[in-house]
Scaffold this motif. Sequence first.
Motif, PDB file in Angstrom:
ATOM      1  N   LEU A   8      37.111  33.349  39.361  1.00 46.10           N
ATOM      2  CA  LEU A   8      37.906  34.136  40.305  1.00 46.10           C
ATOM      3  C   LEU A   8      37.965  35.573  39.826  1.00 46.10           C
ATOM      4  O   LEU A   8      37.588  35.887  38.690  1.00 46.10           O
ATOM      5  N   HIS A   9      38.416  36.453  40.720  1.00 44.39           N
ATOM      6  CA  HIS A   9      38.580  37.869  40.392  1.00 44.39           C
ATOM      7  C   HIS A   9      40.014  38.279  40.707  1.00 44.39           C
ATOM      8  O   HIS A   9      40.609  37.795  41.674  1.00 44.39           O
ATOM      9  N   LEU A  10      40.558  39.166  39.897  1.00 46.76           N
ATOM     10  CA  LEU A  10      41.853  39.766  40.159  1.00 46.76           C
ATOM     11  C   LEU A  10      41.647  41.270  40.277  1.00 46.76           C
ATOM     12  O   LEU A  10      41.495  41.967  39.272  1.00 46.76           O
ATOM     13  N   HIS A 169      27.558  30.906  41.018  1.00 43.59           N
ATOM     14  CA  HIS A 169      27.196  30.719  42.430  1.00 43.59           C
ATOM     15  C   HIS A 169      25.981  29.803  42.609  1.00 43.59           C
ATOM     16  O   HIS A 169      25.356  29.824  43.669  1.00 43.59           O
ATOM     17  N   PHE A 170      25.654  29.020  41.582  1.00 44.59           N
ATOM     18  CA  PHE A 170      24.477  28.140  41.623  1.00 44.59           C
ATOM     19  C   PHE A 170      23.236  28.895  42.136  1.00 44.59           C
ATOM     20  O   PHE A 170      22.354  28.330  42.792  1.00 44.59           O
ATOM     21  N   THR A 233      35.861  29.400  42.891  1.00 41.83           N
ATOM     22  CA  THR A 233      36.094  29.843  44.260  1.00 41.83           C
ATOM     23  C   THR A 233      35.531  31.218  44.583  1.00 41.83           C
ATOM     24  O   THR A 233      35.163  31.490  45.706  1.00 41.83           O
ATOM     25  N   ASP A 234      35.513  32.128  43.599  1.00 40.89           N
ATOM     26  CA  ASP A 234      35.223  33.547  43.817  1.00 40.89           C
ATOM     27  C   ASP A 234      36.372  34.226  44.555  1.00 40.89           C
ATOM     28  O   ASP A 234      36.173  35.187  45.295  1.00 40.89           O
ATOM     29  N   TRP A 235      37.597  33.710  44.373  1.00 39.32           N
ATOM     30  CA  TRP A 235      38.792  34.359  44.915  1.00 39.32           C
ATOM     31  C   TRP A 235      38.683  35.867  44.717  1.00 39.32           C
ATOM     32  O   TRP A 235      38.197  36.309  43.690  1.00 39.32           O
ATOM     33  N   PRO A 236      39.106  36.700  45.700  1.00 42.69           N
ATOM     34  CA  PRO A 236      39.902  36.374  46.884  1.00 42.69           C
ATOM     35  C   PRO A 236      39.110  36.282  48.187  1.00 42.69           C
ATOM     36  O   PRO A 236      39.640  36.617  49.252  1.00 42.69           O
TER      37      PRO A 236
END
Length: 272
Positions: A8-10, A169-170, A233-236
């Motif tokens: 994820l990223h913030l 991300h495969f 997930t690769d949020w957001p």
Amino acid sequence: MKIIDAHLHLFSEDSAEEMARQVGHHNNVDHLREVYGELHIAHGVVMGNHSLELRRHDYPTDLFHYCVGLDSSLLEDGSRVILDLPDRVEAHLRRDNCCGVKLYPGYNKIALSDPMYQPIYRLAARYGKPVAVHMGLTAFSRAHLKYCHPLALDEVAADHPDTQFVMCHFGNPFLEAAAAVVEKNPNVAADLSGLLEGRVDLDAYFREQAGYVFLLRTWLTAIQCWDKVMFGTDWPIVNLGEYIGFIRRLVPETHWEPVFFDNANRIYGLGL
């Protein structure tokens, strides 16, 4: 079932709040803590985008570990590699809550085999922490795909067998090559983040994108590397509940526990 979001990223920019709103969320830690509780997400791995300054990577340790990211901060003035880069990366790797390094070769337009990365691979091996690499499609067209094709990772994984790599991300959409690299190299794992973007009606998606889903399932099943595949997930960019549902439909139920929790806990050394 406990879950680890292994990717994820913030972001601190205002645009990140808009991205989060578009998928039914808010871009702040308090909101994530609440949603994590509802969805049984026990922990997350933040892929760093906040420069190499230690103070920019102070995350709640009960909720997150992080990988220090070598994105545009890798270069001084956008053109020259930071001279003390290995020392600055090592300062992060010494921290208990830093669980690895994240590379963005397609965006930096620097080959994974470039000599400047070699000390980073050696440091990661010494500290027993993975090197996660953005693989596959990029967020904007100015990036160069040749640097983030899965076969680029195969080269360095083979040459650095003591370093653990994570193919993010495969390698989507280079699924055949991604599967081959994960199967061939014992030191390459993969996360399943970023395969969707935005809100998704899963029933409609699985009907309309049946061909793509078939390819994903085919290659994941063909290599039988369920001990090296991680939920992320690769949020957001996605709704968390919807993405959990997506991966549950993609991965056979008998492999949910390793994919959703155990593998990330082991590979990133989270100690949960």
